[in-house]
Enzyme design. Structure first.
Site, PDB file in Angstrom:
ATOM      1  N   THR A 272      -3.390  -2.083  -4.935  1.00 19.27           N
ATOM      2  CA  THR A 272      -4.575  -1.647  -4.185  1.00 19.27           C
ATOM      3  C   THR A 272      -5.449  -0.649  -4.918  1.00 19.27           C
ATOM      4  O   THR A 272      -4.592   0.073  -5.768  1.00 19.27           O
ATOM      5  CB  THR A 272      -4.368  -1.503  -2.890  1.00 19.27           C
ATOM      6  OG1 THR A 272      -3.871  -0.124  -2.639  1.00 19.27           O
ATOM      7  CG2 THR A 272      -3.950  -2.504  -2.077  1.00 19.27           C
TER       8      THR A 272
ATOM      9  N   TRP B   1     -21.597   1.561  17.702  1.00 17.52           N
ATOM     10  CA  TRP B   1     -21.406   1.252  16.649  1.00 17.52           C
ATOM     11  C   TRP B   1     -22.598   1.126  15.710  1.00 17.52           C
ATOM     12  O   TRP B   1     -23.353   0.282  16.320  1.00 17.52           O
ATOM     13  CB  TRP B   1     -20.461   0.354  16.397  1.00 17.52           C
ATOM     14  CG  TRP B   1     -19.039   0.569  16.619  1.00 17.52           C
ATOM     15  CD1 TRP B   1     -18.400   1.529  17.116  1.00 17.52           C
ATOM     16  CD2 TRP B   1     -17.810  -0.169  16.283  1.00 17.52           C
ATOM     17  NE1 TRP B   1     -17.125   1.669  17.418  1.00 17.52           N
ATOM     18  CE2 TRP B   1     -16.765   0.290  16.839  1.00 17.52           C
ATOM     19  CE3 TRP B   1     -17.759  -1.633  15.965  1.00 17.52           C
ATOM     20  CZ2 TRP B   1     -15.263  -0.146  16.743  1.00 17.52           C
ATOM     21  CZ3 TRP B   1     -15.910  -2.012  15.725  1.00 17.52           C
ATOM     22  CH2 TRP B   1     -15.317  -1.392  16.171  1.00 17.52           C
TER      23      TRP B   1
ATOM     24  N   LYS C 227     -20.098   5.629  14.535  1.00 19.02           N
ATOM     25  CA  LYS C 227     -19.810   5.742  15.923  1.00 19.02           C
ATOM     26  C   LYS C 227     -20.796   6.744  16.463  1.00 19.02           C
ATOM     27  O   LYS C 227     -20.661   7.912  16.629  1.00 19.02           O
ATOM     28  CB  LYS C 227     -18.432   6.114  16.584  1.00 19.02           C
ATOM     29  CG  LYS C 227     -17.604   4.981  16.078  1.00 19.02           C
ATOM     30  CD  LYS C 227     -16.190   5.263  16.420  1.00 19.02           C
ATOM     31  CE  LYS C 227     -15.086   4.015  16.123  1.00 19.02           C
ATOM     32  NZ  LYS C 227     -13.691   4.429  16.406  1.00 19.02           N
TER      33      LYS C 227
ATOM     34  N   GLU D  31      -4.750  -8.156  -1.114  1.00 17.46           N
ATOM     35  CA  GLU D  31      -3.822  -8.456  -0.334  1.00 17.46           C
ATOM     36  C   GLU D  31      -4.049 -10.100   0.016  1.00 17.46           C
ATOM     37  O   GLU D  31      -2.740 -10.769   0.697  1.00 17.46           O
ATOM     38  CB  GLU D  31      -3.547  -7.939   1.134  1.00 17.46           C
ATOM     39  CG  GLU D  31      -3.289  -6.426   0.965  1.00 17.46           C
ATOM     40  CD  GLU D  31      -4.318  -5.432   0.605  1.00 17.46           C
ATOM     41  OE1 GLU D  31      -4.396  -4.268   0.963  1.00 17.46           O
ATOM     42  OE2 GLU D  31      -5.647  -5.822  -0.101  1.00 17.46           O
TER      43      GLU D  31
END
Length: 539
Positions: free
Chosen positions: A181, A437, A432, A327
């Site tokens: 990654t 959100w 937030k 992944e």
């Protein structure tokens, strides 16, 4: 039925045998060089024989530090097919991260393009398990030799080796390749792809509901081969018997447009930044012809609908947004509407990250672990599973990312009744504000639709009243002069009012991670250190 193993070796035999006349074209500073798949297969056999002589006898890791070119493709085929493990090193990682991943993977041999030798040379002394460096291309190897490692020339190494190799029978569940990654938080984590997972992922990529690669195509793999195996495009081209066009280090917009014009690829894959740059080049010089492209796979970050419309309306080029990660091998979802979809719904779907391709299952989960409905309203963390989705990181790092067979992606979004997912943020980047959100991704996508805006990144910054509010960092096109007030007004009819940013910063560029995504951690740090001149715009 025969229990026939699904392996990279099978892809090599098929592509370089049945489709031996097809070609790999590599861009160079002197033009283009061409290699047939038959010659590629012979080169892979020569390399496998040479690697055997260097002591690669089991599942030792063979690393690459290379651009997209024919030699890199030979390693893609040779290393897994001989039973070793291909490990593509990301050239854009920090030096200490490169050393970390090479040492954790226990790489034995590393192949390096000579154009990258000066970048790798300072790291080589820290690569504890690497004993041999194979230099690909022309140039002085002195900097590499200072490491004390054995340095060999690729051309000399394989010269004289047999063009045949006794490819061993391989367990399809054994490791074929590994990628790490990008390591935006902590050290990068290793993902190991099996032969089976790579084969099934390649079939999905070739399918019509995937990228749809066939033997009549010419595939332009712009996405780096060190980034999630170039989204599987090299293996897909070899499996399908499609010609392959590789840019090497020639990644600037004029070079890319020249490759499209002269090599006439039909399918391409690259991140939105690349196509945004190409779009702006074409706007300045509309005489270029990119009409050979029938389909562009685009992902890595949200693809603006405005950009997709421009390519389709002006140039007849269809961009399909896809989503995945290291992944997930990486193809997991693809955004394309069914036949008969209304135009409004068509473009609404094109703006999503798509729905899972067969083989991938997806769900969204609340903070308490409850599975949420696919109603297009509920928002939660996206989890996926499937035969080419990793079940763990190499050496068992970060077990919290796995939930009873599901991968916690770290992406936050919603899924509608037809299975189309809209990602609203990374979990670590969500804004937030007052307990609600705000989607930084949707704000960015809307802002990029403004004609004066080249790029835009939105991050959460502290706010005394609302805890967090959005900061918009904007890069304007050359000669453009849009103000913060104008951009806020532009957004006013596109998002709910309380999403509108009050804080704006104009910059020459937006910092990016090693895989080309916005580096929001750096943006937040720069803001905290007063590194941006912030302009306020309110109603």
């Amino acid at each position: 039925m025969s229990d026939f193993p699904l392996t990279i070796t099978a892809i090599l035999r098929h592509g370089c045998g049945v489709h031996g006349a097809r070609t790999v074209t590599t861009a160079t500073s002197d033009g283009y060089r061409h290699t047939t798949y038959r010659e590629l297969g012979q080169q892979a056999a020569q390399l496998a024989n040479a690697l055997r002589r260097l002591g690669i006898t089991g599942d030792e890791r063979v690393a690459t530090f290379m651009w997209n070119n024919a030699e890199h493709l030979a390693v893609y085929l040779a290393a897994p097919s001989m039973g070793a493990v291909l490990h593509t090193l990301n050239i854009r990682l920090f030096p200490e991260q490169i050393a970390f991943v090479a040492n954790e993977a226990e790489d034995r041999v590393v192949l390096v393009d000579m154009s990258l030798a000066k970048l790798l040379a300072p790291v080589l002394p820290h690569l504890e398990t690497v004993h041999t460096v194979i230099a690909v291309g022309e140039g002085d190897t002195a900097a590499l030799e200072e490491s004390g490692k054995t340095v060999l020339r690729y051309a000399e190494l394989i010269d004289g080796e047999s063009t045949e190799f006794d490819w061993p029978d391989i367990d399809e569940r054994s490791a074929a390749a590994m990628c790490y990654t990008s390591g935006t938080t902590g050290n990068p984590k290793g993902v190991v792809y099996s032969h089976r997972s790579s084969y099934l992922h390649t079939m999905a990529t070739c399918s019509t509901n995937g990228i749809g690669v066939g033997s009549s195509d010419r595939v332009f793999a712009i996405v780096p081969m060190f980034h999630a195996n170039a989204w599987g495009l090299p293996y897909a081209a070899v499996m399908a018997g499609a010609d392959l066009v590789l840019p090497d280090c020639n990644m600037n917009p004029p070079a890319i447009v020249d490759m499209i014009e002269t090599q006439r690829p039909t399918v391409a894959g690259a991140v939105p930044t690349i196509w945004n740059d190409v779009m702006h080049l074409l706007e300045k010089d509309p005489d270029h012809d990119i009409s050979s492209l029938r389909l562009v796979g685009c992902g890595g970050s949200a693809v603006p609908v405005s950009m997709m419309r421009t390519f389709e309306d002006k140039y007849g080029v269809q961009i399909r947004q896809l989503w995945g990660m290291t992944e997930t091998s990486p193809l997991a979802t693809l955004a394309w509407p069914s036949v008969g979809t209304s135009e409004d719904r068509h473009w609404a779907i094109r703006g999503t990250q798509g729905r899972p391709i067969c083989g991938v299952e997806m769900r969204i989960v609340a903070d308490d672990g409850a599975v949420l409905p696919n109603d297009g309203q509920a928002v939660g963390e996206v989890e996926v599973r499937g035969p080419w989705i990793t079940a763990s990181y190499y050496r068992g790092h970060d077990e919290s990312k796995f939930d009873s067979g599901w991968l916690r992606t770290g992406d936050v979004g919603r899924v509608d009744e037809e299975g189309f997912v809209t990602l609203t943020d990374r979990a670590k980047d969500v804004i937030k504000s007052g307990g609600e959100w705000i989607s930084s991704v949707e704000l960015e996508t809307c802002l990029i639709g403004h004609p004066d805006v080249l790029e835009a990144a939105v991050v959460a910054v502290p706010d005394e009243r609302w805890q967090e509010r959005p900061l918009a960092v904007v890069v304007l096109n050359d000669g453009a002069s849009a103000s913060a007030a104008e951009l806020r007004k532009f957004l006013a009819d596109k998002v709910v009012r309380w999403w509108l940013p009050e804080r704006w910063a104009f910059a020459d560029e937006i910092p990016r991670t090693s895989v080309g995504k916005y580096d929001k951690k750096t943006i937040r740090s720069r803001y905290a250190e007063d590194g941006y001149e912030v302009v306020e715009a309110r109603d």
